[in-house]
Every structure is written in structure tokens, then in C-alpha cells.
Design a protein around this motif. Structure first.
Motif, PDB file in Angstrom:
ATOM      1  N   ILE A   1       0.804   9.549  -5.475  1.00 52.46           N
ATOM      2  CA  ILE A   1       0.142  10.625  -5.257  1.00 52.46           C
ATOM      3  C   ILE A   1       1.254  11.777  -4.659  1.00 52.46           C
ATOM      4  CG2 ILE A   1      -1.442  11.695  -3.311  1.00 52.46           C
ATOM      5  CD1 ILE A   1      -2.979   9.179  -3.365  1.00 52.46           C
ATOM      6  N   SER A   2       2.319  11.392  -4.158  1.00 49.78           N
ATOM      7  CA  SER A   2       2.968  12.614  -3.613  1.00 49.78           C
ATOM      8  C   SER A   2       3.535  13.406  -4.662  1.00 49.78           C
ATOM      9  CB  SER A   2       4.211  12.089  -2.851  1.00 49.78           C
ATOM     10  OG  SER A   2       5.212  11.114  -3.718  1.00 49.78           O
ATOM     11  N   GLY A   3       3.738  13.043  -5.918  1.00 51.00           N
ATOM     12  CA  GLY A   3       4.163  14.101  -6.986  1.00 51.00           C
ATOM     13  C   GLY A   3       3.059  15.102  -7.318  1.00 51.00           C
ATOM     14  N   LEU A   4       1.900  14.790  -6.820  1.00 54.17           N
ATOM     15  CA  LEU A   4       0.772  15.951  -7.226  1.00 54.17           C
ATOM     16  C   LEU A   4       0.615  16.812  -6.185  1.00 54.17           C
ATOM     17  CD1 LEU A   4      -1.896  13.161  -8.599  1.00 54.17           C
ATOM     18  CD2 LEU A   4      -0.697  14.783  -9.663  1.00 54.17           C
ATOM     19  N   VAL A   5       1.163  16.690  -5.275  1.00 57.30           N
ATOM     20  CA  VAL A   5       0.949  17.619  -4.205  1.00 57.30           C
ATOM     21  C   VAL A   5       1.741  18.798  -4.296  1.00 57.30           C
ATOM     22  CG1 VAL A   5       1.447  17.993  -1.460  1.00 57.30           C
ATOM     23  CG2 VAL A   5       0.813  15.907  -2.229  1.00 57.30           C
TER      24      VAL A   5
ATOM     25  N   ALA B   1       0.765  -1.151  -0.050  1.00 51.56           N
ATOM     26  CA  ALA B   1       0.054  -0.151   0.088  1.00 51.56           C
ATOM     27  C   ALA B   1       0.910   1.246   0.012  1.00 51.56           C
ATOM     28  CB  ALA B   1      -0.986   0.091   1.087  1.00 51.56           C
ATOM     29  N   PRO B   2       1.745   1.544   1.154  1.00 53.73           N
ATOM     30  CA  PRO B   2       2.532   2.919   0.994  1.00 53.73           C
ATOM     31  C   PRO B   2       3.535   2.606  -0.414  1.00 53.73           C
ATOM     32  CG  PRO B   2       3.362   1.420   2.638  1.00 53.73           C
ATOM     33  CD  PRO B   2       2.034   0.735   2.116  1.00 53.73           C
ATOM     34  N   LEU B   3       4.077   1.587  -0.716  1.00 53.93           N
ATOM     35  CA  LEU B   3       4.935   1.745  -1.964  1.00 53.93           C
ATOM     36  C   LEU B   3       4.038   2.066  -3.085  1.00 53.93           C
ATOM     37  CD1 LEU B   3       6.748  -1.731  -1.582  1.00 53.93           C
ATOM     38  CD2 LEU B   3       7.755   0.597  -0.916  1.00 53.93           C
ATOM     39  N   ILE B   4       2.790   1.979  -3.189  1.00 56.47           N
ATOM     40  CA  ILE B   4       1.873   2.183  -4.166  1.00 56.47           C
ATOM     41  C   ILE B   4       1.407   3.770  -4.138  1.00 56.47           C
ATOM     42  CG2 ILE B   4      -0.103   1.859  -5.566  1.00 56.47           C
ATOM     43  CD1 ILE B   4       0.187  -1.081  -5.261  1.00 56.47           C
TER      44      ILE B   4
ATOM     45  N   ILE C   1      -5.779  14.038  -6.758  1.00 58.88           N
ATOM     46  CA  ILE C   1      -5.325  13.109  -5.772  1.00 58.88           C
ATOM     47  C   ILE C   1      -6.814  12.583  -5.170  1.00 58.88           C
ATOM     48  CG2 ILE C   1      -5.000  12.965  -3.197  1.00 58.88           C
ATOM     49  CD1 ILE C   1      -2.861  15.120  -3.828  1.00 58.88           C
ATOM     50  N   LEU C   2      -7.733  13.196  -5.251  1.00 56.40           N
ATOM     51  CA  LEU C   2      -9.188  12.657  -4.789  1.00 56.40           C
ATOM     52  C   LEU C   2      -9.639  11.664  -5.934  1.00 56.40           C
ATOM     53  CD1 LEU C   2     -11.095  15.731  -3.456  1.00 56.40           C
ATOM     54  CD2 LEU C   2      -9.977  13.950  -2.044  1.00 56.40           C
TER      55      LEU C   2
END
Length: 356
Positions: free
Chosen positions: A253-257, A245-248, A270-271
């Protein structure tokens, strides 16, 4: 489901015992039948407990918590004194040996779930740290992995994978497979940083995502082999999903922040990804990916709240919406699965957990 046997409940009276009681005049036939009817009624009541395909044993009683506290105190003190006497490498090695020896009693003999999980994680971490520290006492994880800097990570990961394999052969703790796979992921990334450091730095997030997808595929292999979720394989799959889960989710998502979370387009993206992850979680009946995405979903929703001019209420509004979302999904989980699973190809649907 796992070899950590749960405490048995008080057994019912066996049919042979009832027959013997009637034969010896202790009970009449009518009384024996009454006991059978009472036993059936009690079993029916127990069968009406809420259905959950993700049951797994974490603790069997407060004794698990009590022992785990004791293990933390003992291993912490052992690390403190051994570190003073024999250095960091010796400290980690002592903790690894002690964790194995303690598992001989609390895992192999007592079958205690939470202490077994903690001892395995401490053992794996101690083995990894022992080898990495032995290769490079000044190693700073996450820094200087290029060229020969990644060698300690690679060797430590491979050694930990081998050590956890031995641990699983001895103790059969389901989380061990995930720990070994995590060590292999670390080794794979370390090798890439050694061979192609510039490429690895530029593609770090896609690499993590690829590793996450591979771990997820392995978890699904265990899941699909046990659609009724009645064997140890479903416990192994659970922990692999927790690793995947965290690897995916993080690289996806982090790149979209955006900076400060002010980019509304990123927030909506993200949503949208979170909704996609929710659909995957519903189909495979695993909530781990969904839980991992909650923090990012909260960040995205908070950004939208700020955009709407409600900055003063961003925290309570975000908590309210996320809490309502989790509760709605929980309440409608099985109903949603009954809608989604029949839409899948038949060959796949029959191998997934029942959508009753």
C-alpha cells in the motif's frame, strides 16, 4: 492451546465423589441428581459466552502486569549500569542472559503469559543487538547495508534464529517462532543487500512483500493443521500472522500513497486493497492483516474527504468511518464468514475454522 497453563477454575464435584456421598449417607440419590443437574445448567450457561476463534492468552490477571512492570524496571536498570561498566556489547549480552534466567522462573515455573512474551522479545532483541554490535559497533541499521555492511545483520539474524530455537525448546512460548522467523527475514534481506545491493535497493518493497507472503504461508500451515484451534499451533499461527501483516500491507500500500495524500486514484486503490485484505481476513478468520491496513485505509479516506472539500472535518470523519467499519465487521464477522467460506473449494473450506 499453549503450554502457559491458565489458572484452573474451581472444579465441579466428580461423579465418583457423588456416588461415595450417597453410599455413606451424606446425600440422598435425589440430592445427588440435583447437584448433577445444577452442574449441567452451570456448564450450559458458561458455554453461551461469545464465540471467538482467535482467543489467545495474553494476561491471566493483574499480577502479569505487575510483574511486567518490574521486569521493565529491572532490565532497564541492568542495561544502564552494565552499559557504563562493560560497553554496549556487554550490556546487550547481560540483558539476554538476564532475560533467559528470569524466564526460568516466570515462564517455566510460574507460567505467566505477558511476562513470558516480554522476556522472549527482550531476549531476541538483545541477542540480535549483541551480535550486530560485536561485528560493527558503529552499525546504523537501514544504512550502508551494501557490500560488507550487511554482514552484521546477516550474522545477527542467524544467531538470533538459533537462540530463539533454543529458547523455544526450553520454554515453549508460542511467540518465539515468530521472533525466529523475523530474524531469518532480516538475514535474508541482509544477504541480498550484500550480494546485489543495487537490485535490493530498487526492489526493497517487493522483497518485503515476498517475505510477508512466505510468513503468511507458514502461518496458514499452522492454522490449517489445527482448524479447531485447540492446540499451541493456533497461538504460533497468531503471532506469525501478526508478523506477516505489516510485511504484506506496508509494501503493498505504501507505494500508492501520493504526496500529501492528494491523489484520489491512489486513495481509491488503497481502499480497494483494504477491502481485498478484509476478504482474506474473513476467510482465514484472522484479523491481523485487517488491523495493519487500518492506518492506510484511514489515510486514503482522509484524502477523499479533503478532495470533497471537507478538510476541516477530515480527522473526525475518518475516525467515524473507520470506527463504524470496525464495529460492523466485528458484529457481522461470523455471518460474513458463513457466506464466504462455502464459496471456497471444499477441500480448503473443511480445513478452515468453522463458520458457525
Amino acid at each position: 492451546m499453549t503450554n502457559l497453563a491458565m489458572p484452573s477454575e474451581a472444579p465441579g464435584i466428580s461423579p465418583d465423589t457423588l456416588l461415595a456421598a450417597v453410599a455413606n449417607g451424606l446425600l440422598t440419590a435425589e440430592q445427588a441428581q440435583g447437584l448433577r443437574d445444577l452442574e449441567s445448567a452451570s456448564a450450559s450457561t458458561l458455554d453461551r459466552e461469545p464465540h471467538d476463534d482467535e482467543k489467545f492468552r495474553f494476561i491471566s490477571g493483574f499480577s502479569d502486569i505487575f510483574v511486567t512492570i518490574g521486569l521493565g524496571l529491572f532490565l532497564g536498570a541492568l542495561g544502564y549500569f552494565s552499559g557504563d561498566m562493560i560497553g554496549n556489547t556487554g550490556m546487550f549480552a547481560a540483558i539476554a542472559v538476564a532475560s533467559w534466567l528470569l524466564a526460568e522462573y516466570f515462564t517455566r515455573r510460574q507460567r505467566m503469559a505477558l511476562p513470558s512474551i516480554v522476556l522472549l522479545l527482550v531476549y531476541a532483541g538483545a541477542v540480535f543487538s549483541t551480535v550486530a554490535e560485536a561485528f560493527n559497533p558503529n552499525l546504523s541499521f537501514g544504512m550502508g547495508l551494501g557490500n560488507h555492511g550487511g554482514l552484521p545483520i546477516v550474522v545477527a539474524g542467524l544467531a538470533t534464529a538459533a537462540a530463539t530455537a533454543l529458547h523455544y525448546q526450553r520454554f515453549r512460548v508460542p511467540v518465539t517462532i515468530a521472533a525466529g522467523v523475523a530474524a531469518l527475514v532480516a538475514s535474508a534481506i541482509g544477504i541480498l543487500f550484500m550480494v546485489l545491493p543495487d537490485f535490493a535497493i530498487q526492489t526493497a518493497k517487493p522483497l518485503l512483500l515476498a517475505c510477508g507472503v512466505a510468513v503468511f504461508a507458514l502461518a496458514m500451515r499452522f492454522d490449517l493443521s489445527d482448524p479447531q484451534r485447540q492446540t499451541r499451533r493456533t497461538d504460533i499461527a497468531f503471532w506469525l500472522h501478526m508478523l506477516a501483516a505489516p510485511l504484506i500491507v506496508h509494501p503493498l500500500i505504501s507505494g500508492l500513497v501520493g504526496e500529501g495524500g492528494s491523489d484520489a486514484i491512489s486513495a481509491w486503490s488503497i481502499l480497494a486493497i483494504f477491502i481485498g485484505l478484509a476478504l482474506v481476513a474473513l476467510v482465514v478468520d484472522r484479523r491481523a492483516i485487517l488491523v495493519s491496513g487500518l492506518s492506510y485505509a484511514g489515510f486514503a479516506f482522509g484524502s477523499l474527504v479533503v478532495k470533497a472539500g471537507l478538510a476541516d472535518s477530515v480527522v473526525p470523519l475518518t475516525m467515524l468511518v473507520l470506527g463504524a467499519l470496525v464495529l460492523l465487521l466485528s458484529a457481522g464477522w461470523h455471518a460474513l464468514r458463513r457466506t464466504l467460506v462455502p464459496l471456497l473449494p471444499g477441500a480448503l473450506a473443511v480445513r478452515l475454522p468453522a463458520h458457525t
